[in-house]
Design a protein around this motif. Structure first.
Motif, mmCIF file in Angstrom:
data_model
loop_
_atom_site.group_PDB
_atom_site.id
_atom_site.type_symbol
_atom_site.label_atom_id
_atom_site.label_comp_id
_atom_site.label_asym_id
_atom_site.label_seq_id
_atom_site.Cartn_x
_atom_site.Cartn_y
_atom_site.Cartn_z
ATOM 1 N N LYS A 195 15.090 36.540 -21.059
ATOM 2 C CA LYS A 195 13.651 36.697 -21.142
ATOM 3 C C LYS A 195 13.332 37.724 -22.217
ATOM 4 C CE LYS A 195 9.552 37.518 -18.325
ATOM 5 N NZ LYS A 195 9.024 37.734 -16.976
ATOM 6 N N ARG A 196 12.266 37.478 -22.970
ATOM 7 C CA ARG A 196 11.796 38.420 -23.988
ATOM 8 C C ARG A 196 10.402 38.888 -23.614
ATOM 9 N NH1 ARG A 196 12.485 38.093 -30.401
ATOM 10 N NH2 ARG A 196 14.394 39.102 -29.713
ATOM 11 N N LEU A 197 10.195 40.203 -23.680
ATOM 12 C CA LEU A 197 8.901 40.802 -23.384
ATOM 13 C C LEU A 197 8.397 41.551 -24.604
ATOM 14 C CD1 LEU A 197 9.859 42.516 -19.999
ATOM 15 C CD2 LEU A 197 8.712 40.327 -20.248
ATOM 16 N N GLN A 198 7.103 41.509 -24.812
ATOM 17 C CA GLN A 198 6.488 42.347 -25.828
ATOM 18 C C GLN A 198 5.625 43.370 -25.105
ATOM 19 O OE1 GLN A 198 4.717 40.387 -29.142
ATOM 20 N NE2 GLN A 198 3.843 42.262 -29.960
ATOM 21 N N LEU A 199 5.927 44.652 -25.309
ATOM 22 C CA LEU A 199 5.202 45.710 -24.635
ATOM 23 C C LEU A 199 3.882 45.988 -25.357
ATOM 24 C CD1 LEU A 199 8.170 48.132 -23.885
ATOM 25 C CD2 LEU A 199 7.314 46.221 -22.519
ATOM 26 N N ASP A 200 3.012 46.750 -24.705
ATOM 27 C CA ASP A 200 1.694 47.060 -25.267
ATOM 28 C C ASP A 200 1.778 47.728 -26.638
ATOM 29 O OD1 ASP A 200 0.543 45.971 -23.029
ATOM 30 O OD2 ASP A 200 0.188 47.894 -22.037
ATOM 31 N N ASN A 201 2.833 48.503 -26.879
ATOM 32 C CA ASN A 201 2.991 49.185 -28.172
ATOM 33 C C ASN A 201 3.744 48.329 -29.194
ATOM 34 O OD1 ASN A 201 5.569 49.237 -27.187
ATOM 35 N ND2 ASN A 201 5.819 51.455 -27.342
ATOM 36 N N ASN A 202 3.939 47.044 -28.882
ATOM 37 C CA ASN A 202 4.619 46.053 -29.722
ATOM 38 C C ASN A 202 6.139 46.178 -29.752
ATOM 39 O OD1 ASN A 202 2.320 44.574 -30.402
ATOM 40 N ND2 ASN A 202 1.808 46.037 -32.021
ATOM 41 N N ASP A 203 6.736 47.076 -28.957
ATOM 42 C CA ASP A 203 8.189 47.085 -28.808
ATOM 43 C C ASP A 203 8.606 45.769 -28.149
ATOM 44 O OD1 ASP A 203 8.218 49.647 -29.785
ATOM 45 O OD2 ASP A 203 8.851 50.599 -27.915
ATOM 46 N N ILE A 204 9.784 45.303 -28.503
ATOM 47 C CA ILE A 204 10.333 44.069 -27.928
ATOM 48 C C ILE A 204 11.459 44.438 -26.968
ATOM 49 C CG2 ILE A 204 11.554 41.912 -28.445
ATOM 50 C CD1 ILE A 204 8.718 41.882 -29.487
ATOM 51 N N VAL A 205 11.491 43.795 -25.800
ATOM 52 C CA VAL A 205 12.556 43.999 -24.818
ATOM 53 C C VAL A 205 13.170 42.639 -24.501
ATOM 54 C CG1 VAL A 205 13.162 44.815 -22.515
ATOM 55 C CG2 VAL A 205 11.358 45.981 -23.795
ATOM 56 N N ASP A 206 14.482 42.529 -24.707
ATOM 57 C CA ASP A 206 15.223 41.326 -24.340
ATOM 58 C C ASP A 206 16.040 41.632 -23.093
ATOM 59 O OD1 ASP A 206 14.329 39.752 -26.452
ATOM 60 O OD2 ASP A 206 15.977 40.358 -27.766
ATOM 61 N N ILE A 207 15.948 40.754 -22.104
ATOM 62 C CA ILE A 207 16.679 40.911 -20.853
ATOM 63 C C ILE A 207 17.568 39.689 -20.678
ATOM 64 C CG2 ILE A 207 16.494 41.231 -18.353
ATOM 65 C CD1 ILE A 207 13.541 42.118 -18.970
ATOM 66 N N SER A 208 18.828 39.928 -20.360
ATOM 67 C CA SER A 208 19.768 38.840 -20.123
ATOM 68 C C SER A 208 20.507 39.120 -18.822
ATOM 69 C CB SER A 208 20.759 38.739 -21.283
ATOM 70 O OG SER A 208 21.759 37.798 -20.992
ATOM 71 N N ILE A 209 20.551 38.111 -17.947
ATOM 72 C CA ILE A 209 21.265 38.234 -16.666
ATOM 73 C C ILE A 209 22.194 37.027 -16.544
ATOM 74 C CG2 ILE A 209 21.028 38.382 -14.158
ATOM 75 C CD1 ILE A 209 18.145 39.431 -14.696
ATOM 76 N N GLN A 210 23.478 37.308 -16.326
ATOM 77 C CA GLN A 210 24.490 36.266 -16.187
ATOM 78 C C GLN A 210 25.317 36.544 -14.938
ATOM 79 O OE1 GLN A 210 24.460 33.791 -18.396
ATOM 80 N NE2 GLN A 210 22.935 34.816 -19.672
ATOM 81 N N PRO A 211 25.810 35.498 -14.267
ATOM 82 C CA PRO A 211 26.703 35.735 -13.126
ATOM 83 C C PRO A 211 27.955 36.481 -13.590
ATOM 84 C CG PRO A 211 26.067 33.420 -13.267
ATOM 85 C CD PRO A 211 25.579 34.082 -14.514
#
Length: 196
Positions: free
Chosen positions: A3-19
């Motif tokens: 999942k990719r999120l864009q925060l209010d200050n335009n920073d990007i956060v990528d989240i990866s979850i795998q077994p």
């Protein structure tokens, strides 16, 4: 899951979850842009733990700042609990306090500061700002006590939950921290007004 999120200050956060072997493997990667400078911080959790960061510029210290409005702030605040700072030494470095991170709270700002005082020949460039923690549980090869490792695992899982929530219900500790912050701001404003 990714999942990719864009925060209010335009920073990007990528989240990866795998077994994974010892529970779900988690990677949280955040990109910061300050002017023309881009830097990133990465949190990894599998049966080991790693914190890493990267910036193109040459430096021995790399710092990330999270204020009270940042979604990482409250997770870091809960992680620190009553401590004003916490130091995490790198398990892959045979010397103490040559390559480490400090998580420090001052007022209503929390900083993660990466330090590396090793000679360039002792690490790969991409690993300059990285701290590795051997195993999430007891392990004689690790410099860290097990209770501290559990705190880090709890922090990373807390961050995972908070970032993936569709809607975040503010917790009591977040509410009280924000009230204290507002009261501190009001006191500062009153002092400024009185000086005029």
């Amino acid at each position: 899951m990714k999942k990719r999120l864009q925060l209010d200050n335009n920073d990007i956060v990528d989240i990866s979850i795998q077994p994974g072997y010892a529970g779900d493997e988690l990677e949280i990667l955040r990109f910061f842009r300050i002017g023309n400078t881009i830097k990133n911080i990465r949190f990894n959790l599998w049966d080991d733990i790693a914190f890493s960061a990267y910036i193109k510029e040459k430096t021995d210290t790399l710092e990330f700042t999270f204020d009270i409005g940042d979604p990482f702030y409250y997770c870091l605040n809960r992680f620190l609990n009553q401590d004003s700072y916490l130091v995490i030494d790198d398990d892959n470095t045979s010397f103490h306090w040559k390559k480490y991170i400090i998580i420090i709270k001052k007022g209503y700002t929390i900083k993660i500061v990466f330090k590396n005082f090793l000679p360039v020949s002792d690490y790969h460039v991409e690993e300059k700002f990285g701290v590795f923690i051997k195993h999430i549980g007891p392990d004689s090869r690790s410099k860290m006590i097990t209770a501290k490792k559990y705190r880090i695992v709890d922090f990373l899982r807390d961050l995972e939950i908070n970032l993936l929530e569709e809607y975040h219900q503010i917790t009591m500790d977040e509410y009280l921290e924000y009230l204290n912050y507002c009261e501190a701001c009001e006191n500062v404003n009153q002092k400024i007004i009185r000086r005029d």
